[in-house]
Design a protein around this motif. Structure first.
Motif, mmCIF file in Angstrom:
data_model
loop_
_atom_site.group_PDB
_atom_site.id
_atom_site.type_symbol
_atom_site.label_atom_id
_atom_site.label_comp_id
_atom_site.label_asym_id
_atom_site.label_seq_id
_atom_site.Cartn_x
_atom_site.Cartn_y
_atom_site.Cartn_z
ATOM 1 N N ARG A 117 46.139 49.834 31.420
ATOM 2 C CA ARG A 117 45.352 49.964 32.634
ATOM 3 C C ARG A 117 46.034 49.272 33.805
ATOM 4 N NH1 ARG A 117 39.619 47.788 31.588
ATOM 5 N NH2 ARG A 117 39.650 49.542 30.127
ATOM 6 N N ARG A 148 49.262 48.925 34.275
ATOM 7 C CA ARG A 148 50.402 49.720 34.743
ATOM 8 C C ARG A 148 49.946 50.832 35.679
ATOM 9 N NH1 ARG A 148 52.238 49.113 29.295
ATOM 10 N NH2 ARG A 148 51.364 51.159 28.785
ATOM 11 N N LYS A 149 48.793 51.399 35.419
ATOM 12 C CA LYS A 149 48.285 52.464 36.284
ATOM 13 C C LYS A 149 47.650 51.923 37.556
ATOM 14 C CE LYS A 149 47.391 55.861 32.640
ATOM 15 N NZ LYS A 149 46.368 56.751 32.013
ATOM 16 N N ASN A 150 47.000 50.761 37.443
ATOM 17 C CA ASN A 150 46.308 50.174 38.590
ATOM 18 C C ASN A 150 46.531 48.666 38.569
ATOM 19 O OD1 ASN A 150 44.671 49.513 40.721
ATOM 20 N ND2 ASN A 150 42.746 49.904 39.637
ATOM 21 N N PRO A 151 47.416 48.143 39.413
ATOM 22 C CA PRO A 151 47.683 46.685 39.390
ATOM 23 C C PRO A 151 46.452 45.842 39.687
ATOM 24 C CG PRO A 151 49.367 47.873 40.636
ATOM 25 C CD PRO A 151 48.262 48.847 40.368
ATOM 26 N N ASP A 152 45.466 46.395 40.384
ATOM 27 C CA ASP A 152 44.260 45.641 40.732
ATOM 28 C C ASP A 152 43.127 45.873 39.751
ATOM 29 O OD1 ASP A 152 45.619 44.776 42.970
ATOM 30 O OD2 ASP A 152 44.869 46.426 44.210
ATOM 31 N N ALA A 153 43.422 46.388 38.550
ATOM 32 C CA ALA A 153 42.359 46.753 37.608
ATOM 33 C C ALA A 153 41.585 45.532 37.124
ATOM 34 C CB ALA A 153 42.952 47.510 36.418
ATOM 35 N N SER A 159 41.892 40.733 48.105
ATOM 36 C CA SER A 159 43.317 40.856 47.836
ATOM 37 C C SER A 159 44.118 40.248 48.981
ATOM 38 C CB SER A 159 43.693 42.333 47.659
ATOM 39 O OG SER A 159 43.371 43.052 48.822
#
Length: 298
Positions: free
Chosen positions: A242, A244-249, A257
């Motif tokens: 998760r 890798r797909k969304n750094p803010d997951a 942020s």
């Protein structure tokens, strides 16, 4: 659909599920004797039904009142009907719920059911495997010179309770995985719980199993602990995928942020055409003439 249509559909699907349970229960009543022998098989029987036992070596299975044979037969038949007809009534339940689910929710449901059924079956099989040992340990407490007369309905209740406890306990890791997939808990947090979880599982195993020996507790707690660590490993790998797909997951919804406050260059300023002159100003030749104190239509 309007509410009345939903209620009618629910009534029809419940009726189909109950009809399937009733039909299978009636058919199971024909084999009720074999079913009761199967469920009571963990109890060591005294030879020829005699009471001359030495302490807890064996027991006599008996019916303690006049209605006990009938009520026990009905109980076993209905239980068999619910289990054997479960594909029918589960499908009816699913057919009622599925139209209200999104595609992703239906996918999670399929995965949950596909994993829950084997886990529950594995727990039930393990419970039935250790039942003879548990029964012998409990009967072994009987002092010498005494006999054990066990009511058939109590034996069935004990067997079913053990199967349900083991089957439900094996669902714990699956629940943790589903919580991770929905973002409720991370694998790292689950890994930090391992001391409390292991302690809690062993305490639950000691309370849930009626035997006083450590074998029953280990038989229940050991597989659950292994499944828990498998769930933790799966959750950690899922969190990495998760991330890798969304750094803010892994950020909370209210977590701010880092902002880049570096000013960016702007394009060339676009010119703005002057407003049209009012009719009173058109013939004056002056662009700064005011009308009633205002220089525009306002």
């Amino acid at each position: 659909m309007p509410l009345a249509e939903h209620l009618r559909e629910l009534r029809n699907r419940l009726a189909k599920g109950m009809l399937a349970i009733a039909i299978v229960s009636i058919a199971a009543a024909y084999y009720s004797e074999e079913l009761m022998k199967f469920l009571a098989s963990p109890v060591p029987r005294c030879p020829d039904g005699g009471l001359e036992s030495k302490g807890g070596e064996c027991a006599v299975v008996a019916y303690t009142d006049l209605l006990s044979p009938f009520t026990t037969t009905v109980k076993v038949s209905v239980m068999a009907g619910i289990i054997i007809a479960s594909p029918v009534w589960l499908y009816q339940l699913w057919a009622f719920i599925a139209p209200g689910l999104h595609k992703s929710e239906r996918r999670y449901t399929y995965a949950f059911v596909s994993a829950a059924v084997p886990l529950f079956a594995g727990g039930a099989l393990l419970a039935y495997t250790i039942l003879p040992i548990s029964v012998r340990v409990l009967l072994g407490i009987t002092p010498d010179g005494s006999a054990n007369i066990l009511p058939m309905d109590k034996i069935l209740d004990f067997t079913v309770r053990m199967i349900l406890i083991f089957g439900a306990a094996f669902e714990l890791p699956l629940i943790l995985i589903m919580m991770n997939l929905t973002g409720m808990v991370t694998g790292r947090r689950m890994a930090g719980w391992w001391r409390g979880v292991v302690m809690g599982v062993f305490i639950f195993g000691a309370v849930a199993t009626p035997t006083t020996d450590p074998f029953g507790m280990m038989a229940l707690a050991g597989p659950i602990v292994v499944l828990y660590f498998i769930a933790v490993a799966f959750s950690i790998l899922n969190d990495k995928r998760r991330a890798r797909k969304n750094p803010d997951a892994e950020l909370d919804d209210d977590e701010a942020s880092d902002l880049d406050l570096t000013p960016e260059p702007i394009d060339q300023v676009e010119g703005v055409r002057p407003p049209r002159a009012l009719p009173e100003q058109a013939g004056s030749g002056r662009s700064d003439q005011r009308v009633n104190g205002f220089d525009d239509v306002t």
